[in-house]
Design a protein around this motif. Structure first.
Motif, mmCIF file in Angstrom:
data_model
loop_
_atom_site.group_PDB
_atom_site.id
_atom_site.type_symbol
_atom_site.label_atom_id
_atom_site.label_comp_id
_atom_site.label_asym_id
_atom_site.label_seq_id
_atom_site.Cartn_x
_atom_site.Cartn_y
_atom_site.Cartn_z
ATOM 1 N N ILE A 6 90.287 -51.267 -11.418
ATOM 2 C CA ILE A 6 89.189 -50.870 -10.528
ATOM 3 C C ILE A 6 88.177 -52.001 -10.387
ATOM 4 N N VAL A 7 87.838 -52.644 -11.493
ATOM 5 C CA VAL A 7 86.906 -53.782 -11.439
ATOM 6 C C VAL A 7 87.456 -54.873 -10.530
ATOM 7 N N GLU A 8 88.739 -55.150 -10.655
ATOM 8 C CA GLU A 8 89.357 -56.188 -9.823
ATOM 9 C C GLU A 8 89.425 -55.757 -8.362
ATOM 10 N N HIS A 9 89.594 -54.467 -8.110
ATOM 11 C CA HIS A 9 89.602 -53.966 -6.733
ATOM 12 C C HIS A 9 88.308 -54.329 -6.012
ATOM 13 N N PHE A 10 87.189 -54.232 -6.741
ATOM 14 C CA PHE A 10 85.894 -54.545 -6.132
ATOM 15 C C PHE A 10 85.503 -56.017 -6.283
ATOM 16 N N LYS A 11 86.389 -56.795 -6.929
ATOM 17 C CA LYS A 11 86.105 -58.216 -7.168
ATOM 18 C C LYS A 11 84.732 -58.379 -7.843
ATOM 19 N N TRP A 12 84.475 -57.518 -8.823
ATOM 20 C CA TRP A 12 83.155 -57.428 -9.447
ATOM 21 C C TRP A 12 83.012 -58.435 -10.578
ATOM 22 N N LYS A 13 81.863 -59.124 -10.632
ATOM 23 C CA LYS A 13 81.664 -60.189 -11.615
ATOM 24 C C LYS A 13 80.382 -60.015 -12.426
ATOM 25 N N GLU A 14 79.702 -58.879 -12.280
ATOM 26 C CA GLU A 14 78.443 -58.664 -12.994
ATOM 27 C C GLU A 14 78.636 -57.544 -14.027
ATOM 28 N N PHE A 15 77.532 -57.086 -14.623
ATOM 29 C CA PHE A 15 77.630 -56.005 -15.597
ATOM 30 C C PHE A 15 77.991 -54.684 -14.907
ATOM 31 N N VAL A 16 78.526 -53.741 -15.702
ATOM 32 C CA VAL A 16 79.118 -52.514 -15.179
ATOM 33 C C VAL A 16 78.547 -51.312 -15.939
ATOM 34 N N GLY A 17 78.286 -50.220 -15.209
ATOM 35 C CA GLY A 17 77.924 -48.951 -15.834
ATOM 36 C C GLY A 17 79.127 -48.036 -15.860
ATOM 37 N N CYS A 18 79.255 -47.244 -16.924
ATOM 38 C CA CYS A 18 80.439 -46.397 -17.049
ATOM 39 C C CYS A 18 80.100 -45.054 -17.683
ATOM 40 N N SER A 19 80.433 -43.976 -16.971
ATOM 41 C CA SER A 19 80.345 -42.615 -17.508
ATOM 42 C C SER A 19 81.645 -42.313 -18.235
ATOM 43 N N LEU A 45 85.905 -53.000 -25.815
ATOM 44 C CA LEU A 45 87.289 -52.939 -25.335
ATOM 45 C C LEU A 45 87.353 -53.200 -23.838
ATOM 46 N N PHE A 46 86.490 -52.533 -23.064
ATOM 47 C CA PHE A 46 86.485 -52.748 -21.618
ATOM 48 C C PHE A 46 86.092 -54.181 -21.284
ATOM 49 N N SER A 47 85.118 -54.710 -22.010
ATOM 50 C CA SER A 47 84.693 -56.093 -21.780
ATOM 51 C C SER A 47 85.841 -57.070 -22.018
ATOM 52 N N LYS A 48 86.591 -56.835 -23.075
ATOM 53 C CA LYS A 48 87.721 -57.711 -23.401
ATOM 54 C C LYS A 48 88.772 -57.700 -22.297
ATOM 55 N N HIS A 49 89.001 -56.550 -21.691
ATOM 56 C CA HIS A 49 90.003 -56.437 -20.633
ATOM 57 C C HIS A 49 89.497 -56.956 -19.291
ATOM 58 N N CYS A 50 88.181 -57.135 -19.168
ATOM 59 C CA CYS A 50 87.594 -57.507 -17.877
ATOM 60 C C CYS A 50 86.867 -58.845 -17.961
ATOM 61 N N ASP A 51 87.482 -59.793 -18.607
ATOM 62 C CA ASP A 51 86.998 -61.186 -18.635
ATOM 63 C C ASP A 51 85.571 -61.302 -19.160
ATOM 64 N N GLY A 52 85.232 -60.445 -20.117
ATOM 65 C CA GLY A 52 83.939 -60.576 -20.775
ATOM 66 C C GLY A 52 82.762 -59.931 -20.067
ATOM 67 N N LEU A 53 83.001 -59.160 -19.003
ATOM 68 C CA LEU A 53 81.897 -58.485 -18.325
ATOM 69 C C LEU A 53 81.203 -57.520 -19.294
ATOM 70 N N LYS A 54 79.892 -57.411 -19.176
ATOM 71 C CA LYS A 54 79.124 -56.494 -20.006
ATOM 72 C C LYS A 54 79.277 -55.074 -19.475
ATOM 73 N N PHE A 55 79.585 -54.121 -20.380
ATOM 74 C CA PHE A 55 79.709 -52.714 -20.013
ATOM 75 C C PHE A 55 78.640 -51.900 -20.720
ATOM 76 N N TYR A 56 77.997 -51.007 -19.957
ATOM 77 C CA TYR A 56 77.042 -50.049 -20.515
ATOM 78 C C TYR A 56 77.644 -48.659 -20.366
ATOM 79 N N LEU A 57 77.930 -48.008 -21.491
ATOM 80 C CA LEU A 57 78.581 -46.703 -21.476
ATOM 81 C C LEU A 57 77.631 -45.598 -21.908
#
Length: 251
Positions: free
Chosen positions: A50-63, A91-103
């Motif tokens: 999903i992150v790659e679908h949006f070509k997203w390169k910044e921090f991410v929020g996750c429910s 875990l999500f950060s590791k799979h997404c090239d180090g992006l910061k995740f807030y859960l």
């Protein structure tokens, strides 16, 4: 600020880019079925897609459907028990090239969206958000402030099972219940919540909230009930808002 919000659920994992100033999706929602079994590895790979679908390169929020404390999944709701004790944000950060995740807990963050922009905006006293889907998620707010990780869908029913197995929308589908039959079960749950929590308002979200007019007449609690204005997008919007707050706080 535009932020990618993700909503991990028992049946689907959804994402969209959110305008956090307006509380609106500015892209189409992108959804992938939740993998079975929903193990940490399989869910993380879906999140990456999903992150790659949006070509997203910044921090991410996750429910996320669990009690979340400092980014760690302490429980597992309608996902694999292997999530228990997993540091999900890392875990999500590791799979997404180090992006910061807030859960955060999924119902908590859906409630954040409704308090900020939706049906709970401006409501004081005790507000209980309920997301009705594969399970029953709950988010509790007092004078607009979140009291996190209130997993009231896991109150035990008379047979000893979590009550969400009896009264969630998944039970309606699994047992082929009519709307009236299911609504009576959900009404039983609401009455129990009134007894143990004494809320001043209920906010209903999740997919079936779109059908509120078809079951509202079967709900008999003497508490105001409002439908979440962001409906099934609340988790995505709330995740983005939560990420913004955490990022601005330097977390």
């Amino acid at each position: 600020m535009e932020i990618l919000g993700l909503d991990v659920g028992g049946s689907g994992i959804k994402g969209a880019i959110v305008d956090t100033e307006q509380g609106e999706l500015i892209t189409d929602r992108f959804r992938i079925d939740t993998p079975k079994p929903a193990t940490p590895k399989s869910v993380a790979e879906t999140v990456k897609e999903i992150v790659e679908h949006f070509k997203w390169k910044e921090f991410v929020g996750c429910s996320f459907p669990a009690v979340i404390i400092n980014g760690k999944s302490m429980t597992a709701g309608n996902i694999s028990d292997k999530w228990i004790g997993t540091q999900a944000d890392e875990l999500f950060s590791k799979h997404c090239d180090g992006l910061k995740f807030y859960l955060g807990n999924d119902a908590d963050l859906a409630g954040v969206a409704e308090v900020e922009f939706g049906a709970a905006k401006g409501l004081m006293d005790k507000v209980l958000m309920i997301t009705i889907g594969t399970g029953l998620g709950t988010g509790l707010f007092y004078n607009g402030e979140l009291i996190p990780n209130m997993e009231l869908g896991h109150i035990l029913y008379k047979n000893g099972d979590p009550i969400e197995r009896y009264a969630a929308d998944s039970a309606r589908k699994r047992e082929d219940l009519s709307m009236k039959e299911w609504a009576k079960r959900f009404d039983y749950y609401l009455h129990h919540l009134v007894r143990v929590m004494a809320p001043d308002y209920f906010i209903l979200g999740g997919g079936i909230s779109k059908k509120f007019d078809k079951f509202k007449d079967h709900l008999t609690v003497d508490i105001p009930i409002k439908v979440a204005e962001s409906r099934n997008h609340a988790g995505i919007i709330g995740a983005a808002l939560y990420a913004k707050r955490m990022h601005e706080a330097g977390k």
